[in-house]
Design a protein around this motif. Sequence first.
Motif, PDB file in Angstrom:
ATOM      1  N   GLY A 128       0.575  -1.886  -0.413  1.00  0.00           N
ATOM      2  CA  GLY A 128       0.169  -0.146   0.233  1.00  0.00           C
ATOM      3  C   GLY A 128       1.044   1.394   0.315  1.00  0.00           C
ATOM      4  O   GLY A 128      -0.040   2.069  -0.427  1.00  0.00           O
ATOM      5  N   ASP A 129       1.978   1.195   0.419  1.00  0.00           N
ATOM      6  CA  ASP A 129       2.705   2.590   0.518  1.00  0.00           C
ATOM      7  C   ASP A 129       3.806   2.440  -0.165  1.00  0.00           C
ATOM      8  O   ASP A 129       4.751   3.428  -0.564  1.00  0.00           O
ATOM      9  CB  ASP A 129       3.731   2.193   2.029  1.00  0.00           C
ATOM     10  N   THR A 130       3.563   2.024  -1.812  1.00  0.00           N
ATOM     11  CA  THR A 130       4.358   1.892  -3.016  1.00  0.00           C
ATOM     12  C   THR A 130       4.034   2.623  -3.664  1.00  0.00           C
ATOM     13  O   THR A 130       2.352   3.550  -3.704  1.00  0.00           O
ATOM     14  CB  THR A 130       3.956   0.440  -3.915  1.00  0.00           C
ATOM     15  N   LEU A 131       4.623   4.028  -4.171  1.00  0.00           N
ATOM     16  CA  LEU A 131       4.649   5.502  -4.888  1.00  0.00           C
ATOM     17  C   LEU A 131       5.130   4.772  -6.498  1.00  0.00           C
ATOM     18  O   LEU A 131       5.951   4.347  -7.233  1.00  0.00           O
ATOM     19  CB  LEU A 131       5.108   6.699  -4.671  1.00  0.00           C
ATOM     20  N   PHE A 132       3.939   4.746  -7.470  1.00  0.00           N
ATOM     21  CA  PHE A 132       3.458   4.656  -8.184  1.00  0.00           C
ATOM     22  C   PHE A 132       5.009   5.367  -9.321  1.00  0.00           C
ATOM     23  O   PHE A 132       5.848   4.894 -10.365  1.00  0.00           O
ATOM     24  CB  PHE A 132       2.487   4.524  -9.083  1.00  0.00           C
ATOM     25  N   SER A 133       4.831   6.904  -9.371  1.00  0.00           N
ATOM     26  CA  SER A 133       5.577   7.789  -9.245  1.00  0.00           C
ATOM     27  C   SER A 133       8.210   7.132  -9.531  1.00  0.00           C
ATOM     28  O   SER A 133       7.848   7.610 -10.564  1.00  0.00           O
ATOM     29  CB  SER A 133       5.761   8.971  -8.656  1.00  0.00           C
ATOM     30  N   ASP A 134       7.272   6.927  -8.582  1.00  0.00           N
ATOM     31  CA  ASP A 134       9.473   6.386  -8.090  1.00  0.00           C
ATOM     32  C   ASP A 134       9.485   5.110  -9.097  1.00  0.00           C
ATOM     33  O   ASP A 134      10.849   4.874  -9.155  1.00  0.00           O
ATOM     34  CB  ASP A 134       9.303   6.003  -6.745  1.00  0.00           C
TER      35      ASP A 134
END
Length: 560
Positions: A128-134
């Motif tokens: 859930g804490d995955t940032l798509f932009s990164d």
Amino acid sequence: MAMLPRNETFPGSQSEEAAFTVKDLLAIPLLKKARLLAGAKGIQRDITRVNIMEAPDLNSWVRPGEFLMTTGYPFKDNPELLRQLVPELVKRGVSGLGIKTISYFEKVPPEVVAEAEKQGLPLLELSGDTLFSDVVSIVMERVLAQETSQLSDLQNRIQSMSRLLLDGSGLYAFLDAMEDMLDNPVSVVRENDKPWLSKGLRSAEPTEVWPLLQSLTYRQVGKGSNNGFMLLQNVYRTYVSHIPTKRMKHACLVLVERNRDIQPIDVLSVERLSSLAGLELANVEAVREVEGKYLDQFLQDWLSGKIVSEADWKLRADVCGCSIPEGTPMCAILVGGRSAEPPEKLREIARRLRSERLRSVDGLLAAPIGDDLALVLPFGQIPLAGTDRDEAVAQLIDRLLAELRGLLGDRELKLFAGRVIERSDGLQGSWAQAKRARQVADVCGLPGEIVSYDRLGVYSLLYLIPSGEEREQFLARYSAPLQLADRKGGGRLVETLEMFFRCNGNIKLTSERLYAHYNTIVYRLEKVQSILGVSLDDPEDRLQLHLALKLGQITPGTSG
């Protein structure tokens, strides 16, 4: 899926820098919490892009080689739609699918996991804490570095293939070089035409690749208007790129995933090289147009008997590319049952039949002769004589008729065949017999979808009776009085008598066929007997009447 031996590497066919795969994606620290739920067998797939889609029709926007990430928002109320999306993503060449949980799914639905495992699509559960932009930033740094190398590779490929075509090597050499370069067989598939196959498919055992060859038709691979991956026979994964053509039939360049997985650089190569294939197709079309005119004239002269010597036949056959070897048994066939076609349409049908791949016969020739469509049907290994030979010929013509009906879309198609001949100078006689079979069958109402000259029996003898005193006297005795009575009183006596014979003497059936009352038919038949002084109960009289009707309809032949 059967594997072919790995070919030698074509110059410039491999990038120096290794591709970035789904396995590499899982190894980056940012995704250390990600879990591979399904599709482990596809973990080596290359990633060329990262796509983030939150629209319900995301299937329309993805491209081959992309890794797709989503929160699952479009499917939160209907997870079944997500399951149905998985096979479509595989067809479009998506490298993998990552679903971010907690936001809208506490966990990925089990039916989606099962479908991904079935299709071999890597399915990742992202924390859930995955940032798509990164993720996009990290992946694209790696991908862009690799693309620089791939663009150089692609340029080398295009230059090599361009030089090959400029050398005049032809379409088959072009396809063979593509197979060496891509390490997978390729094919050019064209509307209403045979496919051009690279060497890996041409040299393979027919039993091994027959299902694939059956599906390599424009009806199968040209259904969609966009380039993309598709499955053939639910076994062969292919990438199809439409060939740009002008004033020509539609065509596709097809890469078959047979030796190894199709890579993104392979997809780019096929898309770029499809334009070169289109130029070579235009050259093939120009050559075929010229050859087709010569071949049409050659077949017309051959069937009409204008080629008088064996030497002339060999010379013109070689010039026109006639594929029938000397000494091959063959027969002429007239295609009937079709509505009248203009000359241009007949020529187009003839060219189509000559180029289409037929399962029933190899080397079929076709040409328009006046208003008719003529076929030259060669026979391979058939018995020399006897009933076995007749049966083998009949079976081949039966198979040909079934295939022609499907190909031309005409269920009313009929074939009229002359006798099988052994020498090329006998084809004129076989063609004359085929035309005679059609005329006699039409006049005498012979049943059957295939009428051969040998089946005409007594009707062939009637056809050969020349005009003369005996013939006219016979017709004057049994036919002319009925025709005169019809002209005077309109009693339809000749029509009634003909239908009476067709119905095997059944008066009830005759009345039904003529939409007349039973008593009306009885009255007409009694009038026939009265005018001619005969009895329809007498077999001899019935034979004389039947022969007179048929003889009157047949155009007189010559005793020679």
